[in-house]
Design an enzyme around this catalytic site. Structure first.
Site, short mmCIF file in Angstrom:
data_model
loop_
_atom_site.label_atom_id
_atom_site.label_comp_id
_atom_site.label_asym_id
_atom_site.label_seq_id
_atom_site.Cartn_x
_atom_site.Cartn_y
_atom_site.Cartn_z
N LYS A 1 68.86 4.39 100.15
CA LYS A 1 69.14 3.31 101.10
C LYS A 1 69.14 1.96 100.39
O LYS A 1 70.05 1.16 100.55
CB LYS A 1 68.10 3.28 102.24
CG LYS A 1 68.02 4.55 103.05
CD LYS A 1 67.01 4.43 104.19
CE LYS A 1 65.58 4.22 103.75
NZ LYS A 1 65.00 5.35 103.00
N ARG B 1 63.05 1.99 112.33
CA ARG B 1 62.46 3.24 111.88
C ARG B 1 61.85 4.02 113.03
O ARG B 1 61.32 5.10 112.81
CB ARG B 1 61.36 2.88 110.89
CG ARG B 1 61.48 3.52 109.54
CD ARG B 1 60.29 3.02 108.75
NE ARG B 1 60.16 3.65 107.50
CZ ARG B 1 60.63 3.17 106.36
NH1 ARG B 1 61.33 2.05 106.35
NH2 ARG B 1 60.42 3.81 105.24
N ARG C 1 55.20 10.23 103.78
CA ARG C 1 56.39 9.45 104.15
C ARG C 1 57.49 10.35 104.70
O ARG C 1 58.20 10.00 105.64
CB ARG C 1 56.89 8.64 102.94
CG ARG C 1 55.93 7.50 102.61
CD ARG C 1 56.13 6.96 101.22
NE ARG C 1 57.47 6.46 100.97
CZ ARG C 1 57.95 6.24 99.74
NH1 ARG C 1 57.21 6.50 98.68
NH2 ARG C 1 59.16 5.77 99.59
N ARG D 1 61.33 6.95 90.17
CA ARG D 1 61.91 5.62 90.44
C ARG D 1 61.15 4.54 89.69
O ARG D 1 59.93 4.59 89.56
CB ARG D 1 61.86 5.32 91.94
CG ARG D 1 62.22 3.87 92.25
CD ARG D 1 62.47 3.60 93.69
NE ARG D 1 61.38 4.01 94.55
CZ ARG D 1 61.48 4.05 95.88
NH1 ARG D 1 62.63 3.72 96.46
NH2 ARG D 1 60.47 4.42 96.61
N ARG E 1 56.34 2.04 92.10
CA ARG E 1 55.77 1.64 93.39
C ARG E 1 54.49 2.40 93.68
O ARG E 1 54.38 3.58 93.38
CB ARG E 1 56.80 1.89 94.50
CG ARG E 1 57.59 0.65 94.83
CD ARG E 1 58.72 0.89 95.77
NE ARG E 1 58.38 1.62 96.98
CZ ARG E 1 59.25 1.85 97.96
NH1 ARG E 1 60.49 1.40 97.85
NH2 ARG E 1 58.89 2.52 99.03
P1 AP5 Z 1 66.26 4.08 96.60
O1 AP5 Z 1 67.60 3.42 96.73
O2 AP5 Z 1 65.11 3.24 96.17
O3 AP5 Z 1 65.92 4.92 97.93
P2 AP5 Z 1 65.43 4.45 99.37
O4 AP5 Z 1 66.12 5.34 100.35
O5 AP5 Z 1 65.61 2.98 99.52
O6 AP5 Z 1 63.91 4.84 99.26
P3 AP5 Z 1 62.59 4.08 99.72
O7 AP5 Z 1 61.46 4.83 99.10
O8 AP5 Z 1 62.66 2.61 99.42
O9 AP5 Z 1 62.63 4.31 101.24
P4 AP5 Z 1 61.45 4.25 102.17
O10 AP5 Z 1 62.18 4.23 103.46
O11 AP5 Z 1 60.45 5.33 101.99
O12 AP5 Z 1 60.66 2.92 101.73
P5 AP5 Z 1 60.62 1.43 102.31
O13 AP5 Z 1 60.53 0.52 101.16
O14 AP5 Z 1 61.67 1.21 103.32
O15 AP5 Z 1 66.45 5.32 95.59
C1 AP5 Z 1 65.35 6.14 95.23
C2 AP5 Z 1 65.50 6.60 93.75
O16 AP5 Z 1 66.63 7.47 93.63
C3 AP5 Z 1 65.75 5.45 92.76
O17 AP5 Z 1 65.12 5.77 91.56
C4 AP5 Z 1 67.29 5.44 92.60
O18 AP5 Z 1 67.68 4.93 91.34
C5 AP5 Z 1 67.61 6.92 92.75
N1 AP5 Z 1 68.89 7.18 93.39
C6 AP5 Z 1 69.41 6.56 94.50
N2 AP5 Z 1 70.59 7.12 94.82
C7 AP5 Z 1 70.81 8.12 93.92
C8 AP5 Z 1 71.85 9.08 93.74
N3 AP5 Z 1 72.91 9.14 94.54
N4 AP5 Z 1 71.74 9.97 92.70
C9 AP5 Z 1 70.66 9.94 91.87
N5 AP5 Z 1 69.65 9.05 91.98
C10 AP5 Z 1 69.72 8.16 93.01
O19 AP5 Z 1 59.22 1.44 103.10
C11 AP5 Z 1 57.98 1.53 102.42
C12 AP5 Z 1 56.85 1.51 103.43
O20 AP5 Z 1 56.85 0.26 104.17
C13 AP5 Z 1 56.89 2.59 104.52
O21 AP5 Z 1 56.32 3.81 104.06
C14 AP5 Z 1 56.06 1.92 105.64
O22 AP5 Z 1 54.67 2.00 105.36
C15 AP5 Z 1 56.48 0.46 105.54
N6 AP5 Z 1 57.66 0.15 106.37
C16 AP5 Z 1 58.88 -0.24 105.92
N7 AP5 Z 1 59.72 -0.44 106.95
C17 AP5 Z 1 59.02 -0.15 108.07
C18 AP5 Z 1 59.36 -0.14 109.45
N8 AP5 Z 1 60.61 -0.47 109.86
N9 AP5 Z 1 58.41 0.19 110.35
C19 AP5 Z 1 57.15 0.53 109.96
N10 AP5 Z 1 56.77 0.56 108.65
C20 AP5 Z 1 57.70 0.22 107.72
#
Ligand code: AP5
Length: 212
Positions: free
Chosen positions: A15, A90, A166, A129, A155
C-alpha cells in the site's frame, strides 16, 4: 475537482509503496495514518505517547483518535487537490467517517485499489522491509534493496509475533471494507504478488480510466 483514493490491503501488500508512487505522479497528498502515528512517536508528542504501545503490539488505535487525526490532515492546504489515503480507513466506522468528512466539501472516494497478497508473502515482505530514516522511502532487502549510503531502519512492528497480530486485526476489522467499497462501485482489485512495477502499471491504467 479533487481526487480521493483509498488504498486497501493486508499489512505488507504494498500500500505504502504504491500510494507514494500514485501521489507523486498525480501531484496530490499521500496520507498514511501509520506514518502520521510513527512521526508523532518519534517527535515524542502527546499523541505519540498515547499510541506507541498500541503500534508496537500490532493492534489498532481507537477510531476516535484516528478519525480526528485524519480530519485535521485533510484540511491541510497540501490536500486541496486530493489525497491518496493509505492505511485509512481500517474499520467500517472509519469508512463512514471518511465519507462524511469528504461529503462536507462536496467530495467522495473516487477509487479504492485493493491490493491482494497471500499471508506467506506478508511475513516475508515485512520482516525484510527497510525504511529510509530521512525520506520514508520503502525498500526490501532482496526485491528493492536500499541504494548504498542511504540510512535505513527496521520498523518496530515488523517482528514476526507483531506481524501475526496485524494480520489478525486486518481480517477482523479491515477486510469487511472490501464489501463496503464494492457495494459503492469504487473498488478495483489488483494482484499484489506481481512485481512493484507491474502493480504500479496496472494501478496507473485504472486511475487514468476512472479518475484522470
Ligand atoms: P509496503 O509498501 O511498506 O506495504 P504496506 O501495505 O504499506 O505495509 P504496512 O506494513 O505499512 O501496512 P500496515 O497497514 O500494516 O501498516 P501501517 O503503517 O498502515 O511494502 C512492504 C514491503 O514489501 C516493503 O519492503 C516493500 O519494498 C515490499 N514490496 C511492496 N510491494 C512489493 C511487490 N509487489 N513485490 C515485492 N516486494 C514488494 O500501520 C501501522 C500501525 O499503525 C497499525 O498496526 C496500527 O497500530 C496503526 N494504525 C495505522 N492506521 C490506523 C487506522 N486507520 N486505525 C487504527 N490504527 C491504525
Amino acid at each position: 475537482m479533487p481526487v480521493h483514493m483509498v488504498v486497501i490491503g493486508p499489512p505488507g501488500a504494498g500500500k505504502g509503496t504504491q500510494a507514494m508512487m500514485l501521489a507523486d505522479i498525480l501531484g496530490i497528498a499521500h496520507v498514511s495514518t501509520g506514518e502520521l502515528f510513527r512521526k508523532n512517536i518519534s517527535d515524542g508528542s502527546e499523541l505519540g505517547m498515547q499510541v506507541e504501545t498500541i503500534l508496537s503490539s500490532g493492534r489498532l488505535v481507537s477510531d476516535e483518535l484516528t478519525i480526528s487525526l485524519v480530519r485535521d490532515r485533510l484540511q491541510h492546504t497540501s490536500c486541496q487537490r486530493g489525497a491518496v489515503l493509505d492505511g485509512f480507513p481500517r474499520t467500517p466506522e472509519q469508512a463512514e467517517a471518511l465519507d462524511d468528512i469528504l461529503d462536507k466539501d462536496g467530495n467522495r472516494v473516487d477509487l479504492v485499489p485493493y491490493i491482494r497478497v497471500r499471508d506467506e508473502t506478508i511475513i516475508d515482505r515485512l520482516t525484510s522491509r527497510r525504511v529510509d530514516v530521512n525520506t520514508g522511502n520503502i525498500y526490501h532487502v532482496r526485491y528493492n534493496p536500499p541504494p548504498l549510503g542511504v540510512e535505513v531502519e527496521q520498523r518496530a512492528d515488523d517482528i514476526p509475533e507483531t506481524v501475526q497480530t496485524r494480520i489478525a486485526e486486518y481480517y477482523k476489522n479491515t477486510a469487511p471494507l472490501i464489501e463496503y467499497y464494492t457495494s459503492k462501485g469504487v473498488l478495483q482489485e489488483f494482484d499484489g504478488e506481481q512485481t512493484v512495477e507491474a502493480v504500479s502499471e496496472q494501478l496507473l491504467a485504472a486511475v487514468e480510466e476512472k479518475v484522470a
